[in-house]
Design an enzyme around this catalytic site. Structure first.
Site, short mmCIF file in Angstrom:
data_model
loop_
_atom_site.label_atom_id
_atom_site.label_comp_id
_atom_site.label_asym_id
_atom_site.label_seq_id
_atom_site.Cartn_x
_atom_site.Cartn_y
_atom_site.Cartn_z
N ASP A 1 0.84 -1.21 0.00
CA ASP A 1 0.00 0.00 0.00
C ASP A 1 0.87 1.25 0.00
OD1 ASP A 1 -2.22 1.61 0.02
OD2 ASP A 1 -2.96 1.00 1.98
N GLY A 2 0.28 2.35 -0.39
CA GLY A 2 0.96 3.64 -0.40
C GLY A 2 0.77 4.35 0.93
N GLU B 1 -7.81 -0.53 5.01
CA GLU B 1 -6.35 -0.59 4.90
C GLU B 1 -5.73 -1.06 6.21
OE1 GLU B 1 -5.34 3.35 3.57
OE2 GLU B 1 -6.00 2.96 1.53
C1 5RP Z 1 -5.51 5.85 0.55
C2 5RP Z 1 -4.11 5.98 1.00
C3 5RP Z 1 -3.07 6.13 -0.06
O1 5RP Z 1 -2.12 5.12 0.12
C4 5RP Z 1 -2.42 7.48 0.06
O2 5RP Z 1 -3.43 8.49 -0.01
C5 5RP Z 1 -1.38 7.70 -1.04
O3 5RP Z 1 -2.00 7.84 -2.27
P1 5RP Z 1 -1.19 8.07 -3.61
O4 5RP Z 1 -0.43 6.81 -3.88
O5 5RP Z 1 -2.27 8.34 -4.63
O6 5RP Z 1 -0.29 9.26 -3.43
O7 5RP Z 1 -3.79 5.97 2.16
O8 5RP Z 1 -6.39 5.88 1.62
#
Ligand code: 5RP
Length: 212
Positions: free
Chosen positions: A79-80, A101
């Site tokens: 995940d990011g 998440e």
């Molecule tokens: C979603 C998140 C995403 O991981 C976070 O917002 C990062 O998003 P991006 O990869 O589009 O910059 O927590 O709830």
């Protein structure tokens, strides 16, 4: 865009942590979208998805999406994040998927976070902390957050996949992320705090560079 290139690199680099014939946990966001794109090259047994958005992308690639309740072994979650400090503690939830998440991160043996360099910070909190709340408790929770020095802003018009609301809390300088996560978790009406400190990432990929 250079930032998208870093996100793409991170998404692709995460592939080396995913084995064929295993189930992979998949987060949400633009960086994860690059990971999903790359995942098409693997023969995974299936995926557990943290959002309707990621589910759609996975299904389009022909990847089977499983309910977490059906899964007993989840080797890895990718995940990011919106911010990441030097201890791999994170602010997440910019995309609104915090609760699912956090559940998948807790279920996975290994949590690998993929970010572009702009997400690295020394102290968490410049990015407003997303907090998912039960709709009827929104004002009450906001008062509790103000009492703790925060400035909550309702993400108006946004409803999470769980039918809840999001407060984005500004003006926090989070010097004790574990303590703050523990304290905020006690406030009645909060579903999930977008601080991933008690369970930080196990490994962070900044672009394609590994940070342990
Ligand atoms: C979603 C998140 C995403 O991981 C976070 O917002 C990062 O998003 P991006 O990869 O589009 O910059 O927590 O709830």
């Amino acid at each position: 865009m250079a930032r998208d290139d870093d996100k793409r690199r991170a998404g692709r680099a995460a592939l080396r942590f995913v084995d064929d014939n295993t189930i992979v946990g998949v987060g949400t966001g633009s960086t994860v979208a690059f990971f999903i794109e790359a995942l098409g090259e693997r023969r995974v047994a299936g995926a557990v998805s943290s959002s309707e958005r990621s589910t759609k992308l996975l299904v389009e690639l022909g990847i089977r999406v499983l309910d977490l309740n059906e899964v007993t072994d989840l080797p890895v979650y990718i995940d990011g994040a919106d911010e990441c400090d030097g201890k791999r503690m994170l602010i997440k939830g910019g995309g609104g998927g915090i609760t699912r998440e956090k559940i998948i991160a807790a279920a996975a043996k290994r949590f690998i976070c993929i970010i572009d360099p702009a997400k690295r910070v020394d102290v968490l909190g410049a990015f407003p902390l997303p907090i998912e709340v039960i709709p009827m408790a929104r004002a009450q929770v906001s008062r509790e957050l103000v009492a703790r020095g925060g400035r909550p802003v309702w993400r108006e018009g946004f409803v999470t996949d769980n039918g809840c609301h999001i407060l984005d809390v500004h003006d926090l300088r989070i010097t004790d992320p574990v303590g703050m996560e523990r304290e905020l978790n006690q406030i009645v009406g909060i579903v999930t705090v977008g601080l991933f400190a008690q369970r930080p990432a196990d490994l962070v990929l900044v672009g394609d560079a590994i940070t342990l």
